[in-house]
Design an enzyme around this catalytic site. Structure first.
Site, mmCIF file in Angstrom:
data_model
loop_
_atom_site.group_PDB
_atom_site.id
_atom_site.type_symbol
_atom_site.label_atom_id
_atom_site.label_comp_id
_atom_site.label_asym_id
_atom_site.label_seq_id
_atom_site.Cartn_x
_atom_site.Cartn_y
_atom_site.Cartn_z
ATOM 1 N N THR A 13 0.867 -1.122 -0.161
ATOM 2 C CA THR A 13 -0.223 0.079 -0.011
ATOM 3 C C THR A 13 0.818 1.061 0.045
ATOM 4 O OG1 THR A 13 -0.180 0.257 2.514
ATOM 5 C CG2 THR A 13 -1.600 -1.059 1.400
ATOM 6 N N ASP A 14 0.255 2.439 -0.554
ATOM 7 C CA ASP A 14 1.017 3.651 -0.055
ATOM 8 C C ASP A 14 0.710 3.879 1.367
ATOM 9 O OD1 ASP A 14 1.958 5.990 -0.444
ATOM 10 O OD2 ASP A 14 0.905 6.747 -1.853
ATOM 11 N N TRP A 15 1.485 4.634 1.995
ATOM 12 C CA TRP A 15 1.519 4.819 3.446
ATOM 13 C C TRP A 15 0.206 5.310 4.088
ATOM 14 C CZ3 TRP A 15 5.108 2.364 2.039
ATOM 15 C CH2 TRP A 15 6.223 1.890 2.656
ATOM 16 N N GLY A 16 -0.640 4.282 4.487
ATOM 17 C CA GLY A 16 -2.005 5.003 4.964
ATOM 18 C C GLY A 16 -2.911 4.635 4.004
ATOM 19 N N GLY A 17 -2.661 3.881 2.933
ATOM 20 C CA GLY A 17 -3.522 3.743 1.979
ATOM 21 C C GLY A 17 -4.418 2.573 1.779
#
Length: 810
Positions: free
Chosen positions: A232-236
């Protein structure tokens, strides 16, 4: 026992809880370890153009300092080199620096298509053309991974704006999706074989990219053949179980075990097949094995990498205009005034997760003073942020009047280009434009040197003596700019994107980043030069444009079945490089068809001595004569008589040959009902026509009104709600304004970024400081039940503290 056998053994010996734990980070940058079975933790960290490894407080927005590393030119600059070999060398250096710091995954390159010039992250992406984007990314990936470090192609897919990026729904038709937004990724995967891919925050046609089965399973894995790990993108992460099923293995950063427990519960309840979890665990174990190092990495030669950063900038700087041959400058040029704050304090990179702490920074002013030029003096000329200063302007004009030529350094300041925010307009700062106008009015030749990662309007272009664009040139950019200006280097950069005359000419200008819930790609396949050339709209500088200090003659174009050959001669008096661009023109130039008139289908950069002649063979791209057929769900070769064009830009065609291509007849479905897609005037497309293209009704572009906010809503939706919700918005907005006033644009932009966070991310990116019970209390507060929410937050906080004390005592 083979490596794959060992991975299978490990997977069978892991408990359900251990397998679930491997699916999310241990902290901000590291995966979890399983000591019982010897499964190590690995580190992932930012670095599309330089390593950003943080030793202390961690973030993914450039707020906290990272260790010193070489800051190479960002992707937007390197793409102007049109030189895959150079990008591979830069990738090797990036991989070497990552390996030396025991980093296993370098989060880059970014290769999203440049849909609109105002996109705040354009400086991190290569081009508006998928072939140039994909080829450039593949070259960098090969370099990074040659050092045993995984590259991470990002952001998959259709990450086209920063406004509301964590929830925005990118609405794009299937043909445009494949021909433009996914084609660069396909090329990068086929030619670069990245070991990881990062999913994007946004939705694509109604489904979050990270849990989009069509994107991650059918297209990325089954069609493109990707066999690595999706992170994931960070926090995605939105729905952890849906993400696993779609094909996402690793969620970052840590969620303090929240989603690990969700995975265990789903397997025990039968809503998640454990074989799906096993497949994701296998992908992580494979990545750990791929990046394992038996020997200590070689120490980094930062001096050599700095020289490479200078070379990369030299080969990427674009000479846009030089009508009077004022450049290159030399002793005979007379007294040279250097004006503009960017000469002394260069803009050399963007902001956000790619913010590198450079090992050093060269300024153009220092390099020019060390050259053979007669430097009459230096004046700032304008305040860095757009603040009027008559004193600075008067001093600059005074210096210009006693000089024979002016070097005027202009550009976008640090607040203009950053992750998390889109630009508001395409103009340079007003104080810079006023200064440029007054300097040109003196009658002294003015050479403009631009800095910035995306197109800007250039109202003074026809009056400047020359224009050089350094883009964002990395830590060695100052030396590189001076070398180009003085002729030590013959500029060879070519634009990887079109420069419109004004922003209103961009087909997506009226709608880009203007809506709340959706972003409608009404222009479809007509992105960049495909639109401008289809509609014959005048542009400032076309795609592929760039000049040098010598000239080249094109001759004897031969168009074969799989490649074209062209003979090139350097007719000037200096050694130089030319980028031969091969375009394929559709039959009848696509008149009456939903198709771009010409598309880039190959290129080659060639170095020639004065008078030297060489014949260059350029293979056609894989889909050179194809369209994506939505009805059949695949590419189709369309037969007919094509034009094969060799030139120096999309509008500077030097030679043309016809080529008969065997294929099938094809007509775009519903063409008779899509008049503006036929003539290319997609800025006129209305709801009815776009819905016809999509084949479905359009979702609402606005947020729902009058409904309680949920975990999936973003903090920006508190605006105008009154009470605590409205106060929360105003506090964040005020903090942004205050930080801007204090001259801290990076921190200000990161503060505004908070507004686009979904409420769910407050808990999941807090490092365990906020749990879901506290989050539910916060939602009560913003939904008008303030005191009940406060009580719930306090109760949840106390319960968490008790749990932590019990855990620590045990």
């Amino acid at each position: 026992m083979t490596i794959s056998d060992n991975r299978r053994r490990l997977r069978t010996e892991l408990t359900l809880a251990e397998k679930a734990s491997l699916m999310s980070g241990a902290n901000f940058w590291n995966t979890k370890r399983v000591d019982r079975l010897g499964v190590p933790s690995i580190m992932l960290t930012d670095g599309p153009h330089g390593l950003r490894k943080q030793g202390g407080a961690a973030d993914h927005l450039g707020l906290h300092a990272s260790i010193p590393a070489t800051c190479f030119p960002p992707a937007a600059t390197l793409a102007n080199s049109w030189d895959p070999g150079l990008l591979t060398r830069v990738g090797e250096a990036l991989g070497a620096e990552a390996a030396a710091e025991d980093v296993s995954v370098l989060l880059g390159p970014g290769l999203n298509l440049k849909r609109n010039p105002l996109a705040g992250r354009s400086f991190e992406y290569f081009s508006e053309d998928p072939l140039l984007s994909g080829t450039s990314a593949a070259a960098m990936i090969r370099g990074i991974q040659s050092r045993g470090v995984a590259a991470c192609a990002k952001h998959f897919a259709v990450n086209s704006q920063e406004t509301h990026r964590m929830t925005i729904d990118e609405i794009v038709d299937e043909r445009a999706l494949h021909e433009t937004y996914l084609e660069g990724f396909r090329i990068a995967l086929a030619e670069g074989d990245p070991w990881t891919v990062m999913s994007s925050y946004n939705k694509v046609n109604g489904t979050y990219a990270n849990e989009n089965v069509e994107l991650l399973d059918r297209i990325l894995r089954r069609t493109f053949g990707f066999d690595g790990l999706v992170v994931t993108d960070w926090g995605g992460n939105n729905d952890r179980i849906a993400g696993l099923i779609a094909g996402n293995a690793l969620e970052m950063p840590s969620t303090d075990g929240v989603t690990d427990r969700e995975i265990v519960a789903a397997v025990e309840a039968g809503t998640l097949d454990e074989t799906v979890l096993d497949a994701r665990v296998e992908e992580l174990l494979a990545l750990i094995a791929r990046t394992a190092r038996d020997d200590a990495p070689a120490p980094v030669d930062h001096d050599a990498h700095h020289e490479l950063a200078i070379e990369a900038a030299r080969r990427s700087i674009v000479l846009l205009d030089n009508p009077l041959d004022v450049l290159p400058l030399g002793p005979a040029s007379g007294r040279v005034a250097v004006i503009g704050d960017f000469a002394a304090r260069p803009r050399y990179q963007g902001a956000g997760s790619s913010l590198v702490n450079p090992t050093r920074v060269d300024s153009a002013l220092d390099a020019l003073r060390a050259s053979d030029l007669d430097i009459a003096g230096f004046e700032r000329g304008f305040a860095r942020r757009d603040k009027p200063s008559r004193l600075l302007r008067r001093r600059a004009l005074r210096l210009a009047r006693r000089s024979d030529v002016v070097l005027l350094f202009l550009g976008l300041d640090e607040s203009a280009e950053a992750e998390g925010v889109d630009r508001q307009h395409m103009r340079l700062a007003r104080n810079q434009l006023v200064l440029a106008h007054q300097l040109i009015g003196l009658g002294v030749p003015v050479v403009v040197v631009l800095a910035g990662g995306a197109p800007v309007e250039l109202p003074f272009a026809d009056e400047a003596a020359a224009i050089v664009h350094s883009y964002l040139a990395g830590q060695g950019g100052g030396t590189a700019v001076a070398d180009v200006l003085t002729g030590c280097v013959n500029p060879s950069g070519r634009l990887a994107e079109t420069y419109p005359l004004v922003y209103a000419d961009v087909p997506s200008s009226a709608s880009f980043a203007q809506t709340q819930a959706t972003s409608e790609h009404r222009e479809s396949i007509y992105v960049g030069y495909r639109y401008f050339d289809k509609t014959e709209t005048p542009v400032r500088y076309p795609f592929g444009h760039g000049l040098g200090y010598t000239r080249f003659r094109y001759e004897e174009l031969e168009a074969g079945e799989t490649s074209a050959r062209v003979t090139l001669t350097n007719t000037g008096a200096r050694e130089g490089e030319e980028t031969v661009q091969l375009y394929v023109e559709a039959p009848d130039a696509a008149v009456g068809e939903i198709r771009a008139p010409r598309e880039l289908r190959g290129f080659a950069k060639v170095a020639l001595m004065p008078g030297e002649t060489v014949t260059v063979e350029i293979p056609y791209a894989e889909h050179a004569f194809d369209v994506y057929d939505v009805d059949h769900g695949g590419w189709r070769t369309v037969g007919g008589t094509y034009g094969v064009l060799a030139g120096a830009s999309s509008r500077d065609v030097r030679l043309r040959r016809e080529l008969d291509v065997e294929g099938e007849a094809w007509t775009a479905p519903g063409k008779d009902r899509l008049p503006h897609y036929v003539d290319g005037r997609v800025e006129k497309v209305n709801d009815l026509e776009f819905g016809e293209l999509l084949g479905r009704p359009l979702p609402s572009p606005r947020w729902p009104v009058g409904q309680p906010l949920t975990r999936d809503d973003i903090i920006a939706q508190t605006r105008g709600r009154g009470g605590f919700a409205g106060l929360l918005y105003r506090v964040i907005d005020l903090a942004y304004a205050l930080l801007m006033a204090l001259g801290r644009p990076h921190a200000a932009n990161n503060t505004r970024f908070v507004l686009d966070l979904p409420f769910r991310s407050v808990a999941r990116m807090s490092g365990g400081r906020v749990d879901d019970a506290m989050l539910d209390g916060l939602l009560l507060m913003v939904n008008g039940r303030f005191w009940r929410g406060v009580r719930q937050v306090l109760s949840a906080w106390r319960a968490r503290r008790r749990s932590e004390r019990v855990h620590s005592n045990n």
